[in-house]
Design an enzyme around this catalytic site. Structure first.
Site, PDB file in Angstrom:
ATOM      1  N   CYS A   1      98.789 100.697  -9.316  1.00 48.16           N
ATOM      2  CA  CYS A   1      99.511 101.816  -8.778  1.00 48.16           C
ATOM      3  C   CYS A   1      98.793 102.684  -9.849  1.00 48.16           C
ATOM      4  O   CYS A   1      99.005 102.798 -11.116  1.00 48.16           O
ATOM      5  CB  CYS A   1     101.119 101.773  -9.257  1.00 48.16           C
ATOM      6  SG  CYS A   1     101.638 103.417  -8.790  1.00 48.16           S
TER       7      CYS A   1
ATOM      8  N   CYS B   1     100.778 106.150 -10.747  1.00 49.55           N
ATOM      9  CA  CYS B   1     101.470 106.284 -11.887  1.00 49.55           C
ATOM     10  C   CYS B   1     102.184 104.928 -12.935  1.00 49.55           C
ATOM     11  O   CYS B   1     101.046 103.892 -12.873  1.00 49.55           O
ATOM     12  CB  CYS B   1     102.804 106.651 -11.540  1.00 49.55           C
ATOM     13  SG  CYS B   1     103.410 106.839 -10.465  1.00 49.55           S
ATOM     14  N   SER B   2     103.237 103.999 -12.010  1.00 53.01           N
ATOM     15  CA  SER B   2     103.426 103.196 -12.184  1.00 53.01           C
ATOM     16  C   SER B   2     104.641 101.908 -11.237  1.00 53.01           C
ATOM     17  O   SER B   2     105.323 101.405 -11.843  1.00 53.01           O
ATOM     18  CB  SER B   2     104.112 103.433 -13.892  1.00 53.01           C
ATOM     19  OG  SER B   2     105.448 103.593 -13.726  1.00 53.01           O
ATOM     20  N   CYS B   3     104.393 102.201 -10.428  1.00 56.83           N
ATOM     21  CA  CYS B   3     105.502 102.094  -9.420  1.00 56.83           C
ATOM     22  C   CYS B   3     104.930 100.408  -9.201  1.00 56.83           C
ATOM     23  O   CYS B   3     104.498  99.905  -9.316  1.00 56.83           O
ATOM     24  CB  CYS B   3     104.898 102.480  -7.345  1.00 56.83           C
ATOM     25  SG  CYS B   3     104.878 104.602  -7.867  1.00 56.83           S
TER      26      CYS B   3
END
Ligand SMILES: [Fe+2]
Length: 200
Positions: free
Chosen positions: A106, A109-111
């Site tokens: 991602c 961010c951190s999906c």
């Protein structure tokens, strides 16, 4: 107020900020502490890679399920009693082959599809991984212990808020006749992110 005071005020620790938000929510009658506890419980007990491992194992032994999974991941995982949050509108399952290695990231961010493959590890959230895996995937994978032959194509998939991915790793050789449960035990979170391959 001096400049130093101002700086100190602006750099409250994460804990202080969380406490302040929680206190503000409580003051408005929201049960923030309970919600945090519930989330922590879900993260530790329910959002675990074991879910995705069951999905992978079933796809290995059941060609019909594999087909449904590749066509519509979100719908297919419900057959195993699994679900994604509403805002994860699509679960796209990426099938590896001897010549293709899929990798997810991602860049923003951190999906992840966290209800299926588990919460993202720290390195996945790191700017270093997020930026480099796109530009120099082969090198990043090698550094992470996955040294792929030069003729293996690497496909990097960038997650968005509503489209989540999971990698369907190849079934390791030598696992003929294994039960779904035995197979599921082989499947790791890293293999479902695409930074590792599996061995029996
Ligand atoms: Fe993200």
């Amino acid at each position: 107020m001096t400049t130093t005071d101002h700086v100190i005020q602006r750099t409250a620790s994460v804990e202080q900020r969380v406490d302040a938000i929680q206190a503000a929510l409580e003051a408005k009658g929201f049960k923030a502490a309970e919600a945090v506890e519930e989330l922590a419980h879900k993260a530790q007990e329910e959002w675990i890679p074991r879910n995705g491992a069951r999905v992978v194992a079933k796809a290995w032994v059941d060609p019909g399920f594999r087909k449904r999974l590749l066509a519509n991941g979100r719908e297919a995982v419900t057959e195993l009693g699994l679900a994604l949050p509403k805002h994860h509108r699509h679960l796209v399952v990426l099938e590896n082959s001897p010549k293709v290695q899929n990798v997810i990231c991602c860049t923003l961010c951190s999906c992840t599809a966290f209800t299926i493959i588990g919460l993202p590890p720290d390195w996945y959230k790191d700017l270093e991984y997020r930026s480099r895996v796109v530009r120099e995937s082969r090198t990043v994978l090698r550094e992470m212990g996955l040294d792929l032959p030069a003729d293996t194509e690497i496909r990097v998939w960038d997650t968005t808020a509503d489209t989540r991915y999971m990698v369907l790793p190849e079934r390791p050789a030598g696992t003929e006749g294994w039960s779904e449960e035995q197979l599921a035990a082989l499947v790791t979170r890293d293999a479902m992110i695409g930074v590792a391959r599996l061995e029996a």
